[in-house]
Design a protein around this motif. Sequence first.
Motif, mmCIF file in Angstrom:
data_model
loop_
_atom_site.group_PDB
_atom_site.id
_atom_site.type_symbol
_atom_site.label_atom_id
_atom_site.label_comp_id
_atom_site.label_asym_id
_atom_site.label_seq_id
_atom_site.Cartn_x
_atom_site.Cartn_y
_atom_site.Cartn_z
ATOM 1 N N TYR A 75 -56.267 -49.392 41.156
ATOM 2 C CA TYR A 75 -57.213 -50.357 41.728
ATOM 3 C C TYR A 75 -56.717 -51.177 42.977
ATOM 4 C CZ TYR A 75 -59.684 -49.625 37.217
ATOM 5 O OH TYR A 75 -59.945 -49.302 36.062
ATOM 6 N N LEU A 76 -57.502 -51.391 43.817
ATOM 7 C CA LEU A 76 -57.563 -52.468 44.818
ATOM 8 C C LEU A 76 -57.865 -53.705 43.849
ATOM 9 C CD1 LEU A 76 -57.175 -53.767 47.738
ATOM 10 C CD2 LEU A 76 -59.586 -53.192 47.855
ATOM 11 N N TYR A 77 -57.307 -54.909 44.004
ATOM 12 C CA TYR A 77 -57.777 -56.193 43.441
ATOM 13 C C TYR A 77 -58.169 -57.202 44.493
ATOM 14 C CZ TYR A 77 -55.399 -53.873 39.391
ATOM 15 O OH TYR A 77 -55.150 -52.950 38.454
ATOM 16 N N LEU A 78 -59.354 -57.845 44.172
ATOM 17 C CA LEU A 78 -59.660 -58.963 44.930
ATOM 18 C C LEU A 78 -59.807 -60.145 44.082
ATOM 19 C CD1 LEU A 78 -62.395 -57.303 47.147
ATOM 20 C CD2 LEU A 78 -59.699 -57.472 47.834
ATOM 21 N N ALA A 79 -59.519 -61.518 44.472
ATOM 22 C CA ALA A 79 -59.699 -62.663 43.769
ATOM 23 C C ALA A 79 -60.388 -63.595 44.622
ATOM 24 C CB ALA A 79 -58.614 -63.020 43.097
ATOM 25 N N LEU A 80 -61.283 -64.209 44.465
ATOM 26 C CA LEU A 80 -61.889 -65.360 45.103
ATOM 27 C C LEU A 80 -61.555 -66.528 44.390
ATOM 28 C CD1 LEU A 80 -65.335 -63.945 46.153
ATOM 29 C CD2 LEU A 80 -63.361 -63.583 47.576
ATOM 30 N N ASP A 81 -60.373 -67.381 44.909
ATOM 31 C CA ASP A 81 -60.087 -68.293 44.269
ATOM 32 C C ASP A 81 -60.969 -69.599 44.552
ATOM 33 O OD1 ASP A 81 -58.591 -70.198 42.898
ATOM 34 O OD2 ASP A 81 -56.473 -69.451 43.652
ATOM 35 N N GLY A 82 -61.468 -70.190 43.994
ATOM 36 C CA GLY A 82 -62.043 -71.399 44.176
ATOM 37 C C GLY A 82 -63.728 -71.290 44.288
ATOM 38 N N ALA A 83 -64.018 -70.018 43.847
ATOM 39 C CA ALA A 83 -65.384 -69.483 43.814
ATOM 40 C C ALA A 83 -66.137 -69.550 42.718
ATOM 41 C CB ALA A 83 -65.643 -67.735 44.343
ATOM 42 N N SER A 84 -67.319 -69.941 42.980
ATOM 43 C CA SER A 84 -68.384 -70.072 41.722
ATOM 44 C C SER A 84 -69.573 -69.622 42.026
ATOM 45 C CB SER A 84 -68.558 -71.695 41.592
ATOM 46 O OG SER A 84 -69.646 -71.801 40.466
ATOM 47 N N LEU A 85 -70.208 -68.585 40.988
ATOM 48 C CA LEU A 85 -71.638 -68.116 41.009
ATOM 49 C C LEU A 85 -72.779 -69.287 40.872
ATOM 50 C CD1 LEU A 85 -70.942 -64.733 39.506
ATOM 51 C CD2 LEU A 85 -71.353 -65.079 42.050
ATOM 52 N N ASP A 86 -72.650 -70.364 40.560
ATOM 53 C CA ASP A 86 -73.686 -71.336 40.193
ATOM 54 C C ASP A 86 -74.813 -71.291 41.155
ATOM 55 O OD1 ASP A 86 -72.416 -71.630 37.709
ATOM 56 O OD2 ASP A 86 -71.363 -73.626 38.204
ATOM 57 N N SER A 87 -74.441 -71.707 42.415
ATOM 58 C CA SER A 87 -75.447 -71.624 43.517
ATOM 59 C C SER A 87 -75.000 -70.763 44.728
ATOM 60 C CB SER A 87 -75.624 -73.089 43.819
ATOM 61 O OG SER A 87 -74.462 -73.403 44.330
ATOM 62 N N THR A 88 -74.154 -69.923 44.552
ATOM 63 C CA THR A 88 -73.733 -69.237 45.559
ATOM 64 C C THR A 88 -73.579 -67.677 45.316
ATOM 65 O OG1 THR A 88 -72.308 -71.170 46.238
ATOM 66 C CG2 THR A 88 -71.915 -69.156 47.325
ATOM 67 N N ARG A 89 -73.879 -66.757 46.112
ATOM 68 C CA ARG A 89 -73.588 -65.476 45.921
ATOM 69 C C ARG A 89 -72.504 -65.064 47.169
ATOM 70 N NH1 ARG A 89 -75.969 -61.600 49.007
ATOM 71 N NH2 ARG A 89 -77.574 -62.329 50.814
ATOM 72 N N TYR A 90 -71.723 -64.213 46.810
ATOM 73 C CA TYR A 90 -70.566 -63.638 47.843
ATOM 74 C C TYR A 90 -70.736 -62.403 48.188
ATOM 75 C CZ TYR A 90 -68.459 -68.005 46.204
ATOM 76 O OH TYR A 90 -68.283 -69.101 45.657
ATOM 77 N N VAL A 91 -70.747 -62.245 49.644
ATOM 78 C CA VAL A 91 -70.726 -60.809 50.186
ATOM 79 C C VAL A 91 -69.405 -60.445 50.714
ATOM 80 C CG1 VAL A 91 -71.707 -59.128 51.839
ATOM 81 C CG2 VAL A 91 -73.017 -61.065 50.464
ATOM 82 N N VAL A 92 -68.581 -59.534 50.679
ATOM 83 C CA VAL A 92 -67.276 -59.077 50.845
ATOM 84 C C VAL A 92 -67.335 -57.884 51.876
ATOM 85 C CG1 VAL A 92 -64.747 -58.734 50.373
ATOM 86 C CG2 VAL A 92 -66.019 -60.353 48.933
ATOM 87 N N GLY A 93 -67.026 -57.952 53.022
ATOM 88 C CA GLY A 93 -67.008 -56.797 53.994
ATOM 89 C C GLY A 93 -65.560 -56.261 53.880
ATOM 90 N N ILE A 94 -65.608 -54.984 53.726
ATOM 91 C CA ILE A 94 -64.169 -54.025 53.574
ATOM 92 C C ILE A 94 -63.946 -53.180 54.562
ATOM 93 C CG2 ILE A 94 -62.564 -52.976 52.063
ATOM 94 C CD1 ILE A 94 -64.279 -53.921 49.602
ATOM 95 N N ASP A 95 -62.923 -53.359 55.525
ATOM 96 C CA ASP A 95 -62.822 -52.375 56.689
ATOM 97 C C ASP A 95 -61.721 -51.543 56.158
ATOM 98 O OD1 ASP A 95 -62.431 -51.174 58.952
ATOM 99 O OD2 ASP A 95 -61.015 -52.499 59.853
ATOM 100 N N THR A 96 -61.785 -50.269 55.905
ATOM 101 C CA THR A 96 -60.758 -49.378 55.506
ATOM 102 C C THR A 96 -60.103 -48.518 56.562
ATOM 103 O OG1 THR A 96 -62.402 -47.705 54.797
ATOM 104 C CG2 THR A 96 -61.919 -49.357 53.241
#
Length: 846
Positions: A610-631
């Motif tokens: 696997y590739l592992y990604l951790a968003l430290d300090g993130a919360s889904l309560d009122s926010t969504r997250y989009v991560v762009g990955i350039d390979t």
Amino acid sequence: MFALVAALSAQVPLSAPCPRVPAAAALDSAWQAYRRGAVAEAARLFATADSLCPRAPGAQTGLGFVALRQSRLADAEQRFARALAADSSDADAWYGLGLARLRRGERASAVLAFRSALRRAPDYRDAADQLLGLGVDSGLPLAPIALPPELRVPARTAGERFEVRTPQGWRPFYVKGINLGAALPGRFPSQFPADDSTYARWLELMAGANANVVRLYTLFPPAFYRALRRWNYSHPEHSLWLVHAVWAEPPPHHDYDLPAWKADFRREMRRVVDAVHGHALVATQRGRAWGRYEVDVSDHVLAFVLGREWEPFSVGAYDRKRSGLRAYSGRFLAVDRGSAADVWLAEQCDYLLAYEWDGYRAQRPIAYTNWPTLDPLHHPTEASLAEEQALRRRHGYPPNPRLKEYDNDLVALDAMLVRTTPADLAGYFAAYHAYPYYPDFVALDSGYGIAKAAHGPSHYFGYLLDLKRHHAGRALLIAEYGVPSSRGVSHLQPEGMDHGGLDERQMAAVDVRLTQEIHDAGLAGGIVFSWLDEWFKHTWVRIDLELPAERTRLWHNVMDAEQHYGLLGEYAGNAATTPQPGGDPGGWRGLEVLERGHAVVLRVGADASYLYLALDGASLDSTRYVVGIDTYHPDRGETTLPGVTLASGVGFEFALVLNDTTDAQLRVVPSYNPYVAPRAGDGPTALDAFYNSGATVETSRRGGERDSLFVATNRWRIGRDGKTYPARGVNRGRLRYGRVEGSSLADWYADRNAGLIEVRLAWGLLNVTDPSSRRVLRRIRSQETFEATVTDGFRFGVAAVARGGGAVREWLPAGTTYAWPAWDEPVWHEHLKPVYGALRDVWGAW
């Protein structure tokens, strides 16, 4: 070599007197010192013996071995030659000379020296083993076997079942077996463990699962047979029987009568028979086990099975070469009327039976490997390639090249055409590899669908009953069955017994169901596939994107179903530190910090899965997250991300969209999608192409269009009666939320307490063709032809987007490149999957 010996012989005064007793004492002390590793002391004592008695060959031999230990090869060679000039019968000196020559790269003369040692001392094991390791034999025949006075038939077929001989007489034997492939992570299938302890541990675990049979596909190293004998003689109440196969690759030009190929196949039969009787010296060959086989396990060999899954196109080509029905009358088996392939297989089985009978006065049941693709049944839903093209034309559908698929109901092998002669005391049976999800006719035949098993309607159970009807009166063994616990799916099945996409608990439930259905169908038993997860394996839906193919063994493609059948799971990384969704937050916080924002920190890591990604300090309560990955290249891909108004200076091939716990998905730019994605207005056969032919990674552009990671697993079909069956597939990019302790296939988890969003992405989702060398897909030149290149690393952009209004609350632009370290030896760990305990319980209840 011989000229040197002769020259030295002329220089040695053979009649010179010497004090033999002191010299012998010095020699004895020298050898004792040498054997305990005191090389300097041994050298001094050998020199003393030589000075006392210059013509004593033992001193020169000893000095030669000291020189070998000190890597003084030329000196060692001279010492051994002097010893042989004095006494050409010195087997130790011949052996030492062989070692010196071998280490100098002089293989041919080393072989001559080792053979000379064996001519002087036929029991010289080290010399024989050196020759075996060089791929040659000693040239000396093995000591003849003393034939036992009684016939040895430890097992037999009796009608539709097996029986084994016990002190109380014959008793029924239902096969509860496990197929043993032994390729550990990082190894090719021919790189067997060489130590007894590995096999001893595995055999103990198999017996602990209440299995009674182990099946081998090919000859294993001697260590396996030693371990098996020790287990069986120490645990007679839990003994393990062996079903031993004889491996065969298809012959050139599909000519099974090609003399060289046929001779090699029969040579392999003899090796297997000799090995299980403990009477074989097998020289090393590429891709095969070798060594000294001295342990007799034949009293617990239940049966022999010839070959692998024979390819239907190869069998069909052979039948066409030898057209017309034939007959065969052998010593133990006969065919009154059958195809060329039916007769050929009966002849080979007969050959093995005759070899074992003549050499060991022993016999046991025999079969060849068959599978549904070559079964003798008729399947109306399964048109051949030619039939399908005609049906498509007749009904107005476009033609289909039928990529990656056999003609699954065109050619047949029929064990029922074979009969035993009176000389056959052990019987003949049918052996099938039979899975619930392939070929499609198992899942599409309406007659199979109405079959009711203990767990409910089952196409697989219906197929087993049909197979049993055809083989009435003959033992029928399912020699392979099971489902994998992979994230990737290669084929879908109506009752959910799919080729992949099942987590480990689901896999256990399905394997138990299949085990029960084989039993309830009245078959002679089943052998589950398999003992280990094996990383080197491929499946049709992934194989073209695992490049280079020879490095597949170095990484664990969780999208490849074939790598996940094991009862004993083989996993990437260190068991104590590998991050897991919903696991210890410390594992995620130990990842490398790649980008740091005001509120969110991006941490990244990698292993062989696997590739592992951790968003430290993130919360889904009122926010969504989009991560762009350039390979691949920062100037390729899309500069915008779905639902994000900002543009990036880096183009992203992938977008990881984490909306909420029920909606998370990985998407790809269309130009980088190797598979055909569904499009609006597509006709029913649109997915026939399978691959996105001709696509290439485009230069960076803005627009945000992304494909799902959909793949067609079951193509559109038309049956022989004109009935059509829609294509089916899966969106590989839809991410499964949860903790690993709840599902082994969990992709991501939001840990509210720790303030972490944890994501692991399978390399196969990201078009990584070999993470161990950082290779990624470069482009698709044409259908089924892919190119890969080494990437400098990945870049990530992270957008935290407010729910509702869509405002970007935080943006971490792609700046730092993450280049994970490459490897040539993977880090891995293992543990038993839930299927182990589940099978232990069901087998134990019988």
